[in-house]
Write a protein that holds these residues in place. Structure first.
Motif, PDB file in Angstrom:
ATOM      1  N   ILE A 437       0.996  -1.328  -0.107  1.00 61.33           N
ATOM      2  CA  ILE A 437      -0.097  -0.070  -0.043  1.00 61.33           C
ATOM      3  C   ILE A 437       0.983   1.301  -0.059  1.00 61.33           C
ATOM      4  O   ILE A 437       1.905   1.359   0.565  1.00 61.33           O
ATOM      5  N   GLY A 438       0.643   2.254  -0.849  1.00 56.59           N
ATOM      6  CA  GLY A 438       1.332   3.489  -0.945  1.00 56.59           C
ATOM      7  C   GLY A 438       0.723   4.477  -0.044  1.00 56.59           C
ATOM      8  O   GLY A 438      -0.501   5.142   0.101  1.00 56.59           O
ATOM      9  N   VAL A 439       1.522   4.969   1.104  1.00 52.71           N
ATOM     10  CA  VAL A 439       0.914   5.505   2.215  1.00 52.71           C
ATOM     11  C   VAL A 439       0.912   7.130   1.842  1.00 52.71           C
ATOM     12  O   VAL A 439       0.186   7.884   2.015  1.00 52.71           O
ATOM     13  N   LEU A 440       2.279   7.548   1.332  1.00 55.34           N
ATOM     14  CA  LEU A 440       2.358   8.933   0.929  1.00 55.34           C
ATOM     15  C   LEU A 440       2.142   9.312  -0.526  1.00 55.34           C
ATOM     16  O   LEU A 440       2.473  10.391  -1.197  1.00 55.34           O
ATOM     17  N   GLY A 441       1.589   8.375  -1.387  1.00 54.58           N
ATOM     18  CA  GLY A 441       1.429   8.606  -2.732  1.00 54.58           C
ATOM     19  C   GLY A 441       0.807   9.512  -3.317  1.00 54.58           C
ATOM     20  O   GLY A 441       0.777   9.755  -4.452  1.00 54.58           O
ATOM     21  N   ASP A 442      -0.044  10.185  -2.428  1.00 54.34           N
ATOM     22  CA  ASP A 442      -0.770  11.133  -2.858  1.00 54.34           C
ATOM     23  C   ASP A 442      -0.642  12.260  -2.041  1.00 54.34           C
ATOM     24  O   ASP A 442      -1.378  13.318  -2.179  1.00 54.34           O
ATOM     25  N   CYS A 443       0.740  12.432  -1.473  1.00 61.62           N
ATOM     26  CA  CYS A 443       1.054  13.842  -0.835  1.00 61.62           C
ATOM     27  C   CYS A 443       2.163  14.380  -1.418  1.00 61.62           C
ATOM     28  O   CYS A 443       3.370  13.532  -1.599  1.00 61.62           O
ATOM     29  N   TYR A 444       2.157  15.528  -1.957  1.00 64.47           N
ATOM     30  CA  TYR A 444       3.459  16.132  -2.520  1.00 64.47           C
ATOM     31  C   TYR A 444       4.531  16.145  -1.243  1.00 64.47           C
ATOM     32  O   TYR A 444       4.286  16.119  -0.200  1.00 64.47           O
ATOM     33  N   LYS A 445       5.807  16.427  -1.689  1.00 62.94           N
ATOM     34  CA  LYS A 445       6.773  16.381  -0.676  1.00 62.94           C
ATOM     35  C   LYS A 445       6.606  17.586   0.155  1.00 62.94           C
ATOM     36  O   LYS A 445       7.060  17.390   1.554  1.00 62.94           O
ATOM     37  N   LEU A 446       6.038  18.912   0.010  1.00 61.45           N
ATOM     38  CA  LEU A 446       5.754  19.853   0.713  1.00 61.45           C
ATOM     39  C   LEU A 446       4.678  19.368   1.732  1.00 61.45           C
ATOM     40  O   LEU A 446       4.880  19.774   2.966  1.00 61.45           O
ATOM     41  N   GLN A 447       3.734  18.495   1.341  1.00 60.81           N
ATOM     42  CA  GLN A 447       2.755  18.144   2.378  1.00 60.81           C
ATOM     43  C   GLN A 447       3.482  17.063   3.266  1.00 60.81           C
ATOM     44  O   GLN A 447       3.096  17.026   4.420  1.00 60.81           O
ATOM     45  N   VAL A 448       4.374  16.493   2.759  1.00 65.13           N
ATOM     46  CA  VAL A 448       5.174  15.215   3.861  1.00 65.13           C
ATOM     47  C   VAL A 448       5.889  16.228   4.723  1.00 65.13           C
ATOM     48  O   VAL A 448       5.620  15.714   5.958  1.00 65.13           O
ATOM     49  N   TYR A 449       6.351  17.356   4.276  1.00 66.19           N
ATOM     50  CA  TYR A 449       7.082  18.046   5.424  1.00 66.19           C
ATOM     51  C   TYR A 449       6.060  18.594   6.426  1.00 66.19           C
ATOM     52  O   TYR A 449       6.256  18.794   7.678  1.00 66.19           O
ATOM     53  N   ALA A 450       4.907  19.138   5.827  1.00 66.58           N
ATOM     54  CA  ALA A 450       3.776  19.515   6.765  1.00 66.58           C
ATOM     55  C   ALA A 450       3.428  18.524   7.653  1.00 66.58           C
ATOM     56  O   ALA A 450       2.802  18.668   8.851  1.00 66.58           O
ATOM     57  N   LEU A 451       3.153  17.306   7.198  1.00 64.89           N
ATOM     58  CA  LEU A 451       2.673  16.226   8.156  1.00 64.89           C
ATOM     59  C   LEU A 451       3.760  16.129   9.155  1.00 64.89           C
ATOM     60  O   LEU A 451       3.277  15.642  10.273  1.00 64.89           O
ATOM     61  N   ALA A 452       5.071  16.046   8.739  1.00 64.27           N
ATOM     62  CA  ALA A 452       6.127  15.734   9.836  1.00 64.27           C
ATOM     63  C   ALA A 452       5.935  16.782  11.023  1.00 64.27           C
ATOM     64  O   ALA A 452       6.029  16.420  12.318  1.00 64.27           O
ATOM     65  N   LYS A 453       5.572  18.023  10.492  1.00 63.73           N
ATOM     66  CA  LYS A 453       5.582  19.129  11.601  1.00 63.73           C
ATOM     67  C   LYS A 453       4.216  18.822  12.412  1.00 63.73           C
ATOM     68  O   LYS A 453       4.139  19.189  13.576  1.00 63.73           O
ATOM     69  N   TYR A 454       3.381  18.498  11.672  1.00 66.97           N
ATOM     70  CA  TYR A 454       1.990  18.188  12.597  1.00 66.97           C
ATOM     71  C   TYR A 454       2.197  16.979  13.534  1.00 66.97           C
ATOM     72  O   TYR A 454       1.545  17.086  14.573  1.00 66.97           O
ATOM     73  N   ILE A 455       2.895  15.877  13.251  1.00 62.53           N
ATOM     74  CA  ILE A 455       3.222  14.460  13.891  1.00 62.53           C
ATOM     75  C   ILE A 455       4.131  15.159  15.125  1.00 62.53           C
ATOM     76  O   ILE A 455       3.807  14.988  16.280  1.00 62.53           O
ATOM     77  N   ASN A 456       4.823  16.350  14.819  1.00 64.81           N
ATOM     78  CA  ASN A 456       5.641  17.024  16.165  1.00 64.81           C
ATOM     79  C   ASN A 456       5.160  17.905  16.647  1.00 64.81           C
ATOM     80  O   ASN A 456       5.599  18.947  17.503  1.00 64.81           O
ATOM     81  N   ARG A 457       3.653  18.172  16.591  1.00 67.80           N
ATOM     82  CA  ARG A 457       2.967  19.191  17.226  1.00 67.80           C
ATOM     83  C   ARG A 457       3.182  19.513  18.616  1.00 67.80           C
ATOM     84  O   ARG A 457       3.201  20.338  19.259  1.00 67.80           O
ATOM     85  N   ASP A 458       3.185  18.585  19.420  1.00 64.47           N
ATOM     86  CA  ASP A 458       2.893  18.237  20.851  1.00 64.47           C
ATOM     87  C   ASP A 458       4.569  18.115  21.420  1.00 64.47           C
ATOM     88  O   ASP A 458       4.788  18.552  22.349  1.00 64.47           O
ATOM     89  N   LYS A 459       5.310  17.270  20.450  1.00 63.50           N
ATOM     90  CA  LYS A 459       6.557  16.875  21.123  1.00 63.50           C
ATOM     91  C   LYS A 459       7.377  16.405  19.904  1.00 63.50           C
ATOM     92  O   LYS A 459       6.746  16.062  18.829  1.00 63.50           O
ATOM     93  N   GLU A 460       8.763  16.309  20.090  1.00 63.88           N
ATOM     94  CA  GLU A 460       9.711  15.871  18.901  1.00 63.88           C
ATOM     95  C   GLU A 460       9.639  14.327  18.952  1.00 63.88           C
ATOM     96  O   GLU A 460      10.074  13.635  19.752  1.00 63.88           O
ATOM     97  N   ILE A 461       8.688  13.843  18.052  1.00 60.44           N
ATOM     98  CA  ILE A 461       8.960  12.475  17.432  1.00 60.44           C
ATOM     99  C   ILE A 461       9.774  12.220  16.547  1.00 60.44           C
ATOM    100  O   ILE A 461      10.440  11.167  16.469  1.00 60.44           O
ATOM    101  N   ILE A 462       9.685  12.743  15.466  1.00 60.42           N
ATOM    102  CA  ILE A 462      10.433  12.809  14.282  1.00 60.42           C
ATOM    103  C   ILE A 462      11.532  13.701  14.665  1.00 60.42           C
ATOM    104  O   ILE A 462      11.321  14.731  14.795  1.00 60.42           O
TER     105      ILE A 462
END
Length: 560
Positions: A437-462
């Motif tokens: 299954i392609g997890v990020l295949g519908d997310c542009y690279k800029l959106q991937v960075y935005a997702l990383a920041k969202y995942i880290n919204r409360d603490k540094e995970i990535i």
């Protein structure tokens, strides 16, 4: 009148599970004094059933499920979606139908009129449009029942020649009920509100809109079912990405008991149609859609454990974090496969990520395997200079190792390619393009960075270094993505214009993009269609994803 909306997650072809969910919700609504309970489009069989509809046995099971459900329509009316055979009219064998069950009988069947054939939809392949439009009477109320697309033919440029609600208004209904299976994309929640508001304003009737929730391979349904009073105020919205059963009390004057969620003036009149890429737009919803997409793909396929290659890069980091949220960290195994070209910080970053997430990981260096390939190929390569061939051997070595471990232990490989890479062909067939299954295949690279920041919204995970360092495949010394691709801040905006907005080269150049760059990018997109055609299913989160909703010829000459 007390009306329940049952927003449920169905499994295509799992009649026993779907039927049991429906019956349980009916029983609960009965206990709470419900008059009507509404389920979503084709809930009995799951949406979209596609070519399963061509099997008589499948349709027989749909009818058997209706027979089982109608027994519980005792003291409460039930509206469910299922196919209906076309027994008396010309045309296709089936209708897409809403069944109104009451007194343990099928009291009324409403057929869908507008059958979408765009993007991920292909309903006209299987169904015949409605021939007749009639309301159903229940407890002194006249109910106009429509199905999904039937309410979308409003606006300045309707897709169809008929508007079903116009036909139903001839019978003077008191309310509208729409059962839907409306897929998620990051623009669609506002679209739905706008179109339902438009219907309510036009017909001056309250609307009860029940949508499906859950993921079916690449298509995610987000729920967010809606209730509007006759004044076009939003009086209820079921949660996004969750199953839910909620009731609403409809008064005789068309108003709904309780506080208004949003007044009509606060609800946009137009559908959301971003003309430029905004990588932050509804990023939280994209995150939740991807988590649901992973979770449902695994649960509905009876898979339990995932594996992926963890490179220390942003894409694999985001996929790993999403998978741990969806499946539990203990069920996601990361494999670090450094080569002689891998930097120490990439390995360190990948290790730290897994420590932060608490998932198991292994380090399997590929240097010796890679060199053995080169040794065996040396007589054929005949001292030719290092090229893409040697780079791809590394990627395919990693793909082989991942699949070997997956086969040995029963894992499913998560693909980590993003939409920017898939669009431009920046990936290796049978290497980093492998996966279930392609997890990020519908997310542009800029959106991937935005997702990383969202995942880290409360603490540094990535780890922050993964987010800030220059992206690289690390297949040769000092390699950077920018060696092969334009800067993502420009590339993604061009790709968005071509793929989502369907703008041709002249229109894109007119927006101020460099003409030669536009030609280069669009050529990359088109000549790499053969790669995407061999790619795994992609979780769809945008208005136009690669896969079943985008049909481009592999051998097309356009812009190639």
């Amino acid at each position: 009148m007390k009306i329940f909306l049952a927003q449920q997650n169905y499994h295509i072809g799992n009649f026993e599970s779907n039927t049991q969910k429906i019956i349980c919700a009916i029983e609960e609504a009965k206990q709470q004094g419900g008059d009507i309970i509404v389920f979503s489009e084709l809930c009995v069989c799951g949406y979209p059933p596609r070519d399963f509809l061509e099997f008589d046995d499948f349709i027989n099971k749909c009818y058997a499920a209706i027979d089982a459900i109608k027994v519980y329509a005792d003291g409460i009316a039930v509206i469910v979606g299922a196919p209906d055979r076309n027994t008396i009219k010309e045309g296709k064998d089936l209708f897409n139908a809403a069944y109104f069950l009451n007194n343990k009988q099928v009291q009324h069947i409403a057929h869908k009129t507008l059958l979408p054939t765009y993007d991920v939809f292909d309903e006209y392949r299987y169904f015949e449009p409605a021939y007749e439009w009639d309301i159903v009477e229940y407890k002194g109320k006249k109910i106009a029942i429509t199905i999904c697309e039937d309410i979308w033919n409003l606006g300045n440029n309707p897709l169809y020649r008929i508007c079903p609600m116009d036909k139903l208004m001839e019978h003077h209904p008191d309310m509208m009920i729409n059962i839907s299976a409306s897929p998620f994309d990051y623009t669609h929640e506002q679209d739905r509100m706008a179109i339902i508001k438009a219907n309510v304003l036009k017909y001056k009737l309250p609307m009860f809109y029940c949508n499906a929730v859950g993921s079916q391979t690449e298509i995610v349904f987000d729920g967010a079912s809606l209730v509007f009073d006759k004044a076009a105020n939003l009086c209820g919205q079921l949660p996004l990405f969750e199953t839910s059963l909620e009731s609403f009390m409809l008064q005789d004057d068309g108003m709904i008991d309780g506080a208004v969620v949003k007044y009509a003036a606060e609800i946009p009149d137009k559908e959301l149609n971003p003309v430029v890429l905004d990588e932050r737009l509804n990023i939280g919803h994209i995150h939740d859609a991807l988590v649901m997409g992973i979770r449902d793909y695994f649960s509905k396929m009876n898979f339990s454990k995932a594996i992926l290659g963890s490179s220390g890069g942003i894409d694999s980091a985001v996929v790993l974090a999403l998978a741990c949220s969806a499946l539990g960290a203990e069920n996601v195994r990361a494999i670090l496969m450094p080569s002689q070209y891998s930097t120490n910080h990439s390995v360190d970053d990948a290790e730290q990520l897994s420590k932060n997430l608490g998932n198991p990981y292994d380090i399997v260096p590929i240097k010796n395997i890679y060199e053995s390939f080169l040794t065996e190929l040396k007589p054929i390569f005949n001292e030719l200079p290092f090229s893409l061939a040697e780079e791809n051997i590394q990627s395919r070595t990693r793909g082989n190792l991942l699949m070997a471990i997956a086969n040995k232990f029963g894992y499913i490989l998560l693909n980590t390619s993003n939409k920017s890479e898939l669009a431009t062909g920046y990936g290796t067939l049978y290497g980093d393009m492998a996966g279930g299954i392609g997890v990020l295949g519908d997310c542009y690279k800029l959106q991937v960075y935005a997702l990383a920041k969202y995942i880290n919204r409360d603490k540094e995970i990535i780890p922050n270094n993964i987010i800030t360092k220059a992206p690289s495949a690390e297949l040769r010394p000092g390699q950077k993505d920018s060696d092969s691709l334009p800067d993502y801040s420009i590339l993604d905006k061009i790709l968005y214009q071509y793929i989502e907005c369907r703008q041709g080269p002249a229109a894109i150049k007119a927006q101020g993009f460099d003409a030669a760059l536009v030609d280069r990018v669009l050529k990359m997109v088109n000549v790499n269609e053969y790669k995407r055609n061999q790619f795994c299913p992609i979780i769809r989160v945008s208005p136009k994803a690669f896969g079943v909703g985008r049909r481009v010829p592999i051998v097309g000459k356009y812009l190639s």
